[in-house]
Write a protein that holds these residues in place. Structure first.
Motif, PDB file in Angstrom:
ATOM      1  N   ASP A 292       1.505  -0.881   0.100  1.00  0.00           N
ATOM      2  CA  ASP A 292      -0.053  -0.132   0.502  1.00  0.00           C
ATOM      3  C   ASP A 292       0.727   1.273  -0.337  1.00  0.00           C
ATOM      4  OD1 ASP A 292      -1.721  -1.655   0.388  1.00  0.00           O
ATOM      5  OD2 ASP A 292      -2.807  -1.929   2.062  1.00  0.00           O
ATOM      6  N   VAL A 293       1.757   1.310   0.732  1.00  0.00           N
ATOM      7  CA  VAL A 293       3.067   2.178   0.398  1.00  0.00           C
ATOM      8  C   VAL A 293       3.581   2.611  -0.376  1.00  0.00           C
ATOM      9  CG1 VAL A 293       4.835   3.326   2.565  1.00  0.00           C
ATOM     10  CG2 VAL A 293       2.789   2.650   3.472  1.00  0.00           C
ATOM     11  N   GLY A 294       3.701   1.162  -1.267  1.00  0.00           N
ATOM     12  CA  GLY A 294       5.257   1.621  -2.098  1.00  0.00           C
ATOM     13  C   GLY A 294       6.157   1.252  -2.126  1.00  0.00           C
ATOM     14  N   CYS A 295       6.635   0.414  -0.947  1.00  0.00           N
ATOM     15  CA  CYS A 295       7.972   0.302  -1.027  1.00  0.00           C
ATOM     16  C   CYS A 295       8.393  -1.708  -0.420  1.00  0.00           C
ATOM     17  CB  CYS A 295       8.480   1.300   0.797  1.00  0.00           C
ATOM     18  SG  CYS A 295       7.692   0.168   2.008  1.00  0.00           S
ATOM     19  N   ARG A 296       7.403  -1.687  -1.030  1.00  0.00           N
ATOM     20  CA  ARG A 296       7.927  -3.869  -1.035  1.00  0.00           C
ATOM     21  C   ARG A 296       8.843  -3.912  -1.594  1.00  0.00           C
ATOM     22  NH1 ARG A 296       3.638  -8.286  -2.420  1.00  0.00           N
ATOM     23  NH2 ARG A 296       4.792 -10.086  -1.939  1.00  0.00           N
ATOM     24  N   PRO A 297       9.553  -4.775  -1.174  1.00  0.00           N
ATOM     25  CA  PRO A 297      11.080  -4.848  -2.634  1.00  0.00           C
ATOM     26  C   PRO A 297      10.478  -6.000  -3.068  1.00  0.00           C
ATOM     27  CG  PRO A 297      10.939  -6.210   0.304  1.00  0.00           C
ATOM     28  CD  PRO A 297      10.008  -5.201  -0.034  1.00  0.00           C
ATOM     29  N   ARG A 298      10.828  -5.639  -4.192  1.00  0.00           N
ATOM     30  CA  ARG A 298      10.899  -7.098  -5.975  1.00  0.00           C
ATOM     31  C   ARG A 298      11.948  -7.982  -5.961  1.00  0.00           C
ATOM     32  NH1 ARG A 298       5.342  -7.390  -5.887  1.00  0.00           N
ATOM     33  NH2 ARG A 298       4.324  -6.023  -4.879  1.00  0.00           N
ATOM     34  N   VAL A 299      11.925  -8.715  -6.357  1.00  0.00           N
ATOM     35  CA  VAL A 299      13.037  -9.807  -7.225  1.00  0.00           C
ATOM     36  C   VAL A 299      13.523  -8.789  -8.515  1.00  0.00           C
ATOM     37  CG1 VAL A 299      13.862 -11.394  -7.799  1.00  0.00           C
ATOM     38  CG2 VAL A 299      12.976 -11.856  -5.806  1.00  0.00           C
ATOM     39  N   TRP A 300      12.966  -8.939  -8.840  1.00  0.00           N
ATOM     40  CA  TRP A 300      13.466  -7.957 -10.836  1.00  0.00           C
ATOM     41  C   TRP A 300      13.693  -6.665 -10.402  1.00  0.00           C
ATOM     42  CZ3 TRP A 300      12.975 -12.705 -12.139  1.00  0.00           C
ATOM     43  CH2 TRP A 300      12.010 -13.450 -12.193  1.00  0.00           C
ATOM     44  N   GLY A 301      13.296  -6.083  -9.781  1.00  0.00           N
ATOM     45  CA  GLY A 301      14.336  -5.253  -9.391  1.00  0.00           C
ATOM     46  C   GLY A 301      15.759  -5.383  -8.682  1.00  0.00           C
ATOM     47  N   LEU A 302      16.132  -6.445  -8.513  1.00  0.00           N
ATOM     48  CA  LEU A 302      17.392  -6.982  -7.255  1.00  0.00           C
ATOM     49  C   LEU A 302      18.688  -7.209  -8.009  1.00  0.00           C
ATOM     50  CD1 LEU A 302      15.939  -6.763  -4.032  1.00  0.00           C
ATOM     51  CD2 LEU A 302      17.161  -4.539  -4.723  1.00  0.00           C
ATOM     52  N   LEU A 303      18.240  -7.606  -8.952  1.00  0.00           N
ATOM     53  CA  LEU A 303      18.446  -8.631 -10.466  1.00  0.00           C
ATOM     54  C   LEU A 303      19.879  -7.833 -10.948  1.00  0.00           C
ATOM     55  CD1 LEU A 303      16.318 -10.174 -12.419  1.00  0.00           C
ATOM     56  CD2 LEU A 303      16.846 -11.692 -10.729  1.00  0.00           C
ATOM     57  N   GLY A 304      20.239  -6.755 -10.733  1.00  0.00           N
ATOM     58  CA  GLY A 304      21.487  -6.200 -11.047  1.00  0.00           C
ATOM     59  C   GLY A 304      22.284  -6.230  -9.645  1.00  0.00           C
ATOM     60  N   SER A 305      21.679  -6.832  -8.288  1.00  0.00           N
ATOM     61  CA  SER A 305      22.617  -6.717  -6.966  1.00  0.00           C
ATOM     62  C   SER A 305      22.321  -8.777  -6.535  1.00  0.00           C
ATOM     63  CB  SER A 305      21.838  -5.730  -5.990  1.00  0.00           C
ATOM     64  OG  SER A 305      22.225  -4.238  -6.845  1.00  0.00           O
ATOM     65  N   PRO A 306      23.220  -8.998  -7.361  1.00  0.00           N
ATOM     66  CA  PRO A 306      22.587 -10.612  -6.700  1.00  0.00           C
ATOM     67  C   PRO A 306      23.096 -10.764  -5.537  1.00  0.00           C
ATOM     68  CG  PRO A 306      25.053 -10.411  -8.208  1.00  0.00           C
ATOM     69  CD  PRO A 306      24.360  -9.415  -8.307  1.00  0.00           C
ATOM     70  N   ARG A 307      24.084 -10.663  -4.657  1.00  0.00           N
ATOM     71  CA  ARG A 307      24.498 -10.852  -3.420  1.00  0.00           C
ATOM     72  C   ARG A 307      23.414 -10.279  -2.227  1.00  0.00           C
ATOM     73  NH1 ARG A 307      28.181  -8.786   0.657  1.00  0.00           N
ATOM     74  NH2 ARG A 307      28.558  -9.543   2.345  1.00  0.00           N
ATOM     75  N   LEU A 308      22.507  -8.637  -2.807  1.00  0.00           N
ATOM     76  CA  LEU A 308      21.471  -8.077  -2.023  1.00  0.00           C
ATOM     77  C   LEU A 308      20.427  -8.907  -1.826  1.00  0.00           C
ATOM     78  CD1 LEU A 308      20.364  -6.431  -0.271  1.00  0.00           C
ATOM     79  CD2 LEU A 308      20.354  -4.483  -2.258  1.00  0.00           C
ATOM     80  N   LEU A 309      20.315  -9.579  -3.213  1.00  0.00           N
ATOM     81  CA  LEU A 309      19.030 -10.258  -3.549  1.00  0.00           C
ATOM     82  C   LEU A 309      18.884 -11.801  -3.049  1.00  0.00           C
ATOM     83  CD1 LEU A 309      16.425 -10.970  -4.897  1.00  0.00           C
ATOM     84  CD2 LEU A 309      17.633 -11.824  -7.125  1.00  0.00           C
ATOM     85  N   TRP A 310      20.384 -12.237  -2.522  1.00  0.00           N
ATOM     86  CA  TRP A 310      20.571 -13.148  -2.128  1.00  0.00           C
ATOM     87  C   TRP A 310      20.495 -13.081  -0.652  1.00  0.00           C
ATOM     88  CZ3 TRP A 310      20.550 -18.694  -2.595  1.00  0.00           C
ATOM     89  CH2 TRP A 310      21.053 -18.899  -1.413  1.00  0.00           C
ATOM     90  N   LYS A 311      20.987 -11.578   0.031  1.00  0.00           N
ATOM     91  CA  LYS A 311      20.436 -12.078   1.025  1.00  0.00           C
ATOM     92  C   LYS A 311      19.073 -11.716   1.958  1.00  0.00           C
ATOM     93  CE  LYS A 311      24.414 -12.682   4.139  1.00  0.00           C
ATOM     94  NZ  LYS A 311      24.521 -11.863   4.800  1.00  0.00           N
ATOM     95  N   LEU A 312      18.595 -11.260   0.386  1.00  0.00           N
ATOM     96  CA  LEU A 312      16.847 -10.254   0.894  1.00  0.00           C
ATOM     97  C   LEU A 312      16.209 -11.431   1.361  1.00  0.00           C
ATOM     98  CD1 LEU A 312      15.281  -7.638   0.866  1.00  0.00           C
ATOM     99  CD2 LEU A 312      14.752  -8.487  -1.224  1.00  0.00           C
ATOM    100  N   LEU A 313      16.534 -12.681   0.338  1.00  0.00           N
ATOM    101  CA  LEU A 313      15.854 -13.784   0.273  1.00  0.00           C
ATOM    102  C   LEU A 313      15.658 -14.850   1.708  1.00  0.00           C
ATOM    103  CD1 LEU A 313      15.683 -14.721  -3.502  1.00  0.00           C
ATOM    104  CD2 LEU A 313      13.719 -13.611  -1.701  1.00  0.00           C
ATOM    105  N   THR A 314      16.932 -15.120   2.206  1.00  0.00           N
ATOM    106  CA  THR A 314      17.608 -16.052   2.687  1.00  0.00           C
ATOM    107  C   THR A 314      18.271 -15.303   3.875  1.00  0.00           C
ATOM    108  OG1 THR A 314      20.223 -15.785   1.626  1.00  0.00           O
ATOM    109  CG2 THR A 314      18.497 -17.558   0.578  1.00  0.00           C
ATOM    110  N   GLY A 315      18.763 -14.449   4.093  1.00  0.00           N
ATOM    111  CA  GLY A 315      19.052 -13.930   5.660  1.00  0.00           C
ATOM    112  C   GLY A 315      17.791 -13.201   6.611  1.00  0.00           C
ATOM    113  N   PRO A 316      18.388 -12.864   7.772  1.00  0.00           N
ATOM    114  CA  PRO A 316      17.108 -12.498   8.177  1.00  0.00           C
ATOM    115  C   PRO A 316      16.630 -11.227   8.031  1.00  0.00           C
ATOM    116  CG  PRO A 316      19.416 -12.683   9.748  1.00  0.00           C
ATOM    117  CD  PRO A 316      19.869 -12.419   8.077  1.00  0.00           C
TER     118      PRO A 316
END
Length: 612
Positions: free
Chosen positions: A528-552
Motif C-alpha cells: 500500500d505504501v509503495g516500498c515492498r521489495p521486488r526480486v526483479w528490481g534487485l537482479l543487478g545486485s545478486p548478493r543483496l538479492l540473495w541476502k534479502l531472500l535467505t538472510g534475517p
C-alpha cells in the motif's frame, strides 16, 4: 562482479537455479500473449509496424534500465497509488512508546503538524523501568527479539549488536532515535488523555490533564499508540466465564498481576504459584524459582518454546526468520516442523532441553506456526532442574493453597497472574467494534477513517516495534492522501476475510486476535505504501538479492530506496544467515513441492508471495 566474488560456489549455484526458475515462470506466462502480438503486427499496415517498433524499443530501454538500475522501474511508476495534492493535517499521537515515536516521526516527515501526548514523565512506554509503577518492564527484562530484528528501518543498531538487549539499552535506543530525528520537541510529557471525542467533518477533540491543569486540543487526525501491554487481563470470577479459575475468590494470600512484578526479591522464601504461560510467565517463573521456597507454573496447555540464542549455531534464533522460509505454505511449514521434532526424538538425537520443548509443543494443541512463540532461555533449565514445577489445569484454589488434578495439595502464599493484557481504550467511545483485530489492516476502524491505531498487531514470530513502524508509515501515507482507503463496505469485507483466516491460522488464540503472520502482514502494508521489495528490481545486485531472500528478515527490507537506502543495504548484507545452505535447499525444495501440488488442485499448498 565484486558481489558475485563474495558468494561461495554452492551459494552461487543455488541462487542461479532459483533465478532461472523464477525467470522461466515469467517467460512462460508472457510467451502466449507476446506471440499473438508479434503475429498481429506482422500483418498490420507499415504505419502500425513503425509505432509498434518504437514502443518495443522504449519498453526494452525501460526494462534494461530497471534491471541495471539506470532508469526508474516502469512497473513501480505504474503501481503507485493516485496521489492527491499534499495537505497539512493537525495530528494528535497518544503515547510515546516505540509505536508513538515512529508515528510522530513519520507524520512529521510527511509534513503534518504533530502533537505527541505522553502520560508518563519520559518516553519509552512499557520499556520505561519504574520500580514504583504498576506498569512497564521488570528489573531484568530482556528483549525477546534481537537488536537488528527489533530496530526501526532507518535507524540501525551499532554493527555487531547481536545479543538481545536489556530494557535499559533499548530505552537508550529509543531516546537516540527521538534525538536523531528531532522529535523530542514535539512530545508533551505528563499529558494524560482522558477523552477523545469525534467532532464534525471527521475532526476530533482531545482533552486531558497535565501539570498545569487541563488541556484541550482539536485535531484533524488521531493516532492511538497507547500500547498492547497496558490493561491487565484477569480471570473471570464467575463460573463459566473466560479463563475462570475455581476457588480463586477464596484464596487469602497475595495475588499480583505480572504488570506489578519488578523483581524476584519480594518472593524469596515464599511458596509461589504463577498462573499463565507466555513470555512473561516463562521468564518470571524461572526468575522466582531461584529464590522461592517453592514455585509452580500452572498452565492450560503447552506452548512453542524456543531459546533466544540458537544452541546449534550460537546466533539469535530470529535470524532464521527469512523470506524463503516463510514463502512455504503454512500447512507445509507446520507439517515439516512437527515431523522434524518427531524424527529427532525417535532417533534420540534431541537434547533434554529440545525433548522438553517438543513435549510442550505437543501439549499446545496447536501447530508450531499457529501460535505466538515463547522465547526464553532459563525457563526450560529450571523445569529440568526441578526448581520450577509444571502443573496443568484444572486446579482448585482454597484459602491457603491449591489442589492439583493428581490429588496433591500444595500450600501457597502468593499467586502471580501472568494472564496477559487486553486492548482497551477507556478514553475513547466508538460506534461498532473497538478491537484492533476488527480494524482495517489492524489500524483503522472503517466507520472512523480519521483515527488510527499503531502497535496493535503482534507477530506470532517477529517483533512489534518494526511492525508498528510500518503501520506508522502506512498511516502517514493515508493521512497525506498517498494511499486512498477503500470504501467502508470494502474495508468491512477485508476485515471479515482477515478474521476468518485468523480463526483458522491461530486456532487457540482468543478471538478477535491481534496476532498476524509477520512477513505477509508487513508486505501487505508495504504494498500500500509503495516500498515492498521486488526480486526483479534487485537482479543487478545478486548478493543483496540473495541476502534479502535467505538472510534475517528486518524492517530494513522496506528502505531499499530513499535517503536511508545505503544503511538498509548495509544491514541486509552484514547480518549472518540463520540457516545453513543445506537447510535453504530443503526450504527451496519444499516450495517446489508445494507449487507442484498446487498445480493439481491443492491451492492451500502454493508458496506465499513473500519475495516476488
Amino acid at each position: 562482479k565484486s558481489d558475485l566474488d563474495r558468494l561461495d560456489a554452492r551459494e552461487l549455484v543455488v541462487m542461479a537455479v532459483v533465478s532461472v526458475l523464477l525467470r522461466a515462470g515469467t517467460l512462460l506466462v508472457a510467451a502466449a500473449p507476446l506471440a499473438a502480438v508479434v503475429l498481429a503486427v506482422a500483418w498490420a499496415p507499415r504505419r502500425v509496424q513503425r509505432i509498434a517498433a518504437t514502443s518495443l524499443s522504449l519498453s526494452a530501454a525501460l526494462w534494461i534500465g530497471r534491471n541495471m538500475r539506470l532508469l526508474p522501474s516502469l512497473s513501480w511508476l505504474l503501481s503507485r497509488r493516485l496521489q492527491t495534492s499534499p495537505h497539512r493535517l493537525r495530528v494528535a499521537v497518544i503515547g510515546a512508546g516505540p509505536g508513538g515515536l515512529a508515528a510522530t516521526k513519520e507524520l512529521t516527515e510527511s509534513g503534518h503538524e504533530v502533537i505527541a501526548l505522553e502520560a508518563e514523565a519520559d518516553i519509552g512506554g512499557v520499556w520505561r523501568y519504574d520500580p514504583a509503577s504498576h506498569a512497564g518492564v521488570f528489573e531484568t527484562t530482556r528483549l525477546t527479539s534481537s537488536p537488528f530484528v527489533t530496530a526501526f528501518s532507518d535507524y540501525p543498531p551499532p554493527a555487531g549488536a547481536h545479543v538481545h538487549w536489556l530494557h535499559d539499552r533499548y530505552q537508550q535506543y529509543l531516546h537516540d532515535y527521538a534525538r536523531h530525528f528531532d522529535i523530542l520537541r514535539l512530545i508533551r510529557l505528563q499529558h494524560r488523555v482522558d477523552r477523545v471525542a469525534p467532532l464534525a467533518a471527521g475532526r476530533w477533540s482531545v482533552t486531558g490533564r497535565c501539570p498545569d491543569g487541563n488541556f484541550s486540543e482539536e485535531v484533524d487526525f488521531v493516532v492511538v499508540a497507547a500500547g498492547l501491554n497496558t490493561h491487565a487481563r484477569s480471570p473471570a470470577t464467575a463460573p463459566g466465564g473466560p479463563d475462570y479459575i475455581e476457588g480463586l475468590e477464596r484464596f487469602r494470600g497475595d495475588i499480583v498481576h505480572q504488570s506489578s512484578y519488578k523483581s524476584a526479591a519480594p518472593f524469596a522464601g515464599r511458596r509461589v504459584a504463577v498462573i499463565g504461560f507466555g513470555e512473561s510467565g516463562a521468564d518470571i517463573s524461572a526468575e522466582v524459582a531461584d529464590s522461592a521456597r517453592a514455585c509452580h507454573l500452572v498452565i492450560r496447555r503447552g506452548h512453542l518454546v524456543i531459546p533466544r540464542i540458537n544452541p546449534l549455531n550460537g546466533m539469535p534464533n530470529d535470524y532464521d526468520t527469512n523470506r524463503l522460509r516463510y514463502s512455504t505454505a503454512l500447512v507445509i511449514r507446520n507439517w515439516f516442523a512437527a515431523r522434524m521434532r518427531q524424527v529427532c526424538r525417535a532417533v534420540h538425537v534431541a537434547s533434554p532441553e529440545a525433548a522438553l520443548r517438543a513435549k510442550l509443543l505437543d501439549d499446545s494443541e496447536c501447530p508450531p506456526f499457529g501460535q505466538p512463540a515463547t522465547k526464553s532461555d532459563e525457563f526450560i533449565a529450571r523445569l529440568l532442574s526441578g526448581t520450577l514445577k509444571l502443573q496443568k489445569f484444572p486446579v482448585k484454589f482454597y484459602s491457603d493453597g491449591i489442589l492439583f488434578p493428581d490429588g496433591r495439595y500444595e500450600y501457597i502464599d502468593t499467586v502471580i497472574m501472568c494472564t496477559g493484557y487486553r486492548p482497551s481504550f477507556p478514553f475513547l467511545s466508538l460506534e461498532g467494534a473497538c478491537h484492533p483485530g476488527q480494524f482495517y489492516r489492524n489500524i483503522i476502524p472503517p466507520s472512523h477513517p480519521t483515527i488510527a491505531f499503531v502497535g496493535f498487531a503482534r507477530p506470532a514470530i517477529g517483533a512489534i516495534p518494526p511492525t508498528a513502524e510500518m503501520q506508522a508509515r502506512w498511516i502517514a501515507a493515508v493521512a497525506s492522501g498517498k494511499f486512498v482507503l477503500p470504501d467502508e463496505k470494502a474495508m468491512a469485507a477485508d476485515i471479515a476475510q482477515a478474521e476468518q483466516a485468523a480463526r483458522i491460522d491461530f486456532p487457540t488464540a482468543r478471538q478477535p486476535t491481534v496476532l498476524v503472520h509477520w512477513i505477509p502482514y508487513m508486505d501487505r502494508l508495504a504494498e500500500d505504501v509503495g516500498c515492498r521489495p521486488r526480486v526483479w528490481g534487485l537482479l543487478g545486485s545478486p548478493r543483496l538479492l540473495w541476502k534479502l531472500l535467505t538472510g534475517p528478515f528486518t524492517a530494513a527490507h522496506y528502505r531499499l530506496s530513499g535517503p536511508s537506502s545505503a544503511d538498509a543495504r548495509d544491514v541486509i548484507l552484514s547480518l549472518p544467515r540463520g540457516h545453513s545452505l543445506d537447510e535453504l535447499i530443503v526450504l527451496f525444495l519444499l516450495n517446489v513441492y508445494g507449487s507442484v501440488l498446487a498445480l493439481v488442485g491443492a491451492s492451500s499448498l502454493a508458496p506465499a508471495s513473500t519475495f516476488v
